[in-house]
Design an enzyme around this catalytic site. Structure first.
Site, mmCIF file in Angstrom:
data_model
loop_
_atom_site.group_PDB
_atom_site.id
_atom_site.type_symbol
_atom_site.label_atom_id
_atom_site.label_comp_id
_atom_site.label_asym_id
_atom_site.label_seq_id
_atom_site.Cartn_x
_atom_site.Cartn_y
_atom_site.Cartn_z
ATOM 1 N N LYS A 52 0.987 -1.358 -0.062
ATOM 2 C CA LYS A 52 -0.075 -0.105 0.189
ATOM 3 C C LYS A 52 1.087 1.185 -0.354
ATOM 4 O O LYS A 52 0.359 2.347 -0.118
ATOM 5 C CB LYS A 52 -0.787 -0.026 1.294
ATOM 6 N N SER A 279 -2.351 -12.563 3.120
ATOM 7 C CA SER A 279 -2.949 -12.471 1.868
ATOM 8 C C SER A 279 -2.007 -13.064 0.975
ATOM 9 O O SER A 279 -2.035 -13.581 -0.492
ATOM 10 C CB SER A 279 -3.634 -11.408 1.552
HETATM 11 N N1 PMP Z 1 -3.431 -7.931 0.404
HETATM 12 C C1 PMP Z 1 -3.173 -7.433 1.919
HETATM 13 C C2 PMP Z 1 -1.866 -7.343 2.925
HETATM 14 C C3 PMP Z 1 -3.797 -5.573 2.409
HETATM 15 O O1 PMP Z 1 -3.339 -4.612 2.862
HETATM 16 C C4 PMP Z 1 -4.359 -5.288 0.584
HETATM 17 C C5 PMP Z 1 -4.721 -3.941 0.649
HETATM 18 N N2 PMP Z 1 -5.954 -3.979 1.225
HETATM 19 C C6 PMP Z 1 -4.515 -6.003 -0.657
HETATM 20 C C7 PMP Z 1 -4.289 -7.561 0.041
HETATM 21 C C8 PMP Z 1 -4.737 -5.817 -0.847
HETATM 22 O O2 PMP Z 1 -4.503 -5.016 -2.575
HETATM 23 P P1 PMP Z 1 -5.325 -3.714 -3.330
HETATM 24 O O3 PMP Z 1 -6.184 -3.094 -2.509
HETATM 25 O O4 PMP Z 1 -4.464 -3.071 -4.582
HETATM 26 O O5 PMP Z 1 -6.887 -4.533 -4.235
#
Ligand code: PMP
Length: 342
Positions: A52, A279
């Site tokens: 981010k 994630s």
């Molecule tokens: N994984 C994590 C740990 C995140 O903080 C985020 C952002 N919310 C994402 C994946 C997904 O990224 P995006 O917002 O670009 O879809």
């Protein structure tokens, strides 16, 4: 990020070297006994430790360019996770006060990390509307105070552009320097900035490339259009389909069980020293699932959005049961090689 993205007179210029241009990893596995490999960007190497940071820096850079933010303006964001940490870190590095509205049931360590960056944290109770209530309160605050800047990560095109001009080109150049080209990219959808930005960039340049959004199987918001369920893959699949996500531009949705994601993240740490968040485990499961449907030589790319440090009090650090239908029990991570951004 690419030093040519912003000119030296833009205040973000001095931070470009701390964000983006992350290593590209080649990760080799044994999957049901057969050798497989995927590629992944290692995003915990960014300034505040997550993907981010790319979005926060890029949005602020563009806002300066367009005169939408001035020195000393307060940055106001609604977030429960990495976005707040990124805007706090980058915002403070640029001298801005930062105010974060967040649901009050989230973990203590998150609040402390934000406060440690000097951000003002405003807790919002379930009775005040939870996440959607926090969005309303932030907008009200901004309308009452004129020296404020609202990044609006779920709706701004600058979020997508950060990945279109940063992450996407880095992936293509990184693979090219190895004599390869991507066949597929897969990423979990939080705001959707990553999958939409990388996806658009690669689709314009690589014929036939597939772009797969990933979602938790226990919160199928993208595939059903319904409100999400409870799941443990923090950072993806909030309560709604974000405005910047255009499913018609993307290929098949891949779903991953949160328990499978946790087991995979634990294995990446235990066998390869890649101490990643939940994630990231989910993205690796998704990449291997895409690969299972293809020729084993297919080049599948993903991102590892953050490290395991913010998940100390979660199931990432407990014994997770293996269930039938999971992929991770059949996967043994074998070797990792990192390539510097060319
Ligand atoms: N994984 C994590 C740990 C995140 O903080 C985020 C952002 N919310 C994402 C994946 C997904 O990224 P995006 O917002 O670009 O879809």
């Amino acid at each position: 990020m690419d030093p040519k993205l912003f000119p030296p007179e833009n205040p973000v210029f001095g931070l470009l070297a701390m964000i983006g241009r992350t290593p590209l990893l080649e990760i080799r596995f044994s999957v049901r006994g057969a050798p497989r490999r995927i590629f992944a960007k290692y995003e915990s190497m960014n300034l505040s430790g997550s993907i981010k940071d790319r979005m926060a820096l890029y949005i602020l850079g563009r806002a300066y360019e367009e005169g939408r933010i001035r020195e000393g303006d307060e940055i106001v964001e609604v977030t429960s996770g990495n976005t707040g940490i990124s805007f706090s870190a980058v915002g403070r590095a640029l001298g801005h006060p930062v105010r974060i509205f967040m649901p009050n049931w989230l973990s203590e360590e998150r609040v402390k990390i934000l406060q440690g960056f000097g951000a003002e944290v405003v807790p919002v109770a379930k009775e005040d509307g939870g996440f959607l209530g926090a969005i309303r309160l932030a907008e009200e605050w901004a309308s009452r105070n004129d020296r404020t800047f609202l990044p609006k990560q779920f709706s701004t095109d600058w979020n997508v552009e950060a990945h279109y001009r940063g992450t996407g080109p880095e992936i293509l150049d990184g693979l090219r320097s190895l004599g390869l080209r991507p066949d597929a990219f897969v990423a979990g959808v939080g705001t959707g900035g990553t999958v939409m930005g990388v996806g658009r960039f690669l689709k314009e340049r690589v014929e036939g490339v597939k772009i797969h959004p990933m979602e938790p199987s226990n919160s199928p918001v993208l595939s059903t259009g319904r409100k999400g369920g409870v799941h443990r893959i923090q950072g993806i699949s909030d309560e709604f389909v974000p405005e910047i996500v255009k499913l018609e531009e993307l290929d098949e949705i891949v779903s991953v069980a949160d328990g499978d994601a946790i087991l995979m993240a634990q294995r990446l740490s235990r066998f390869l020293g890649l101490a990643v968040g939940i994630s990231s485990g989910a993205n690796v499961c998704a990449a291997l699932k895409v690969l299972e449907e293809q020729d084993p030589e297919t080049i599948v790319v993903t991102v590892l959005p953050d490290s395991n440090k913010k998940y100390l009090s979660t199931d990432l650090f407990s014994d997770e049961p293996e269930r039938s239908g999971y992929l991770s029990p059949h996967v043994r991570p074998k070797r990792v090689r990192a390539f510097r951004c060319p």
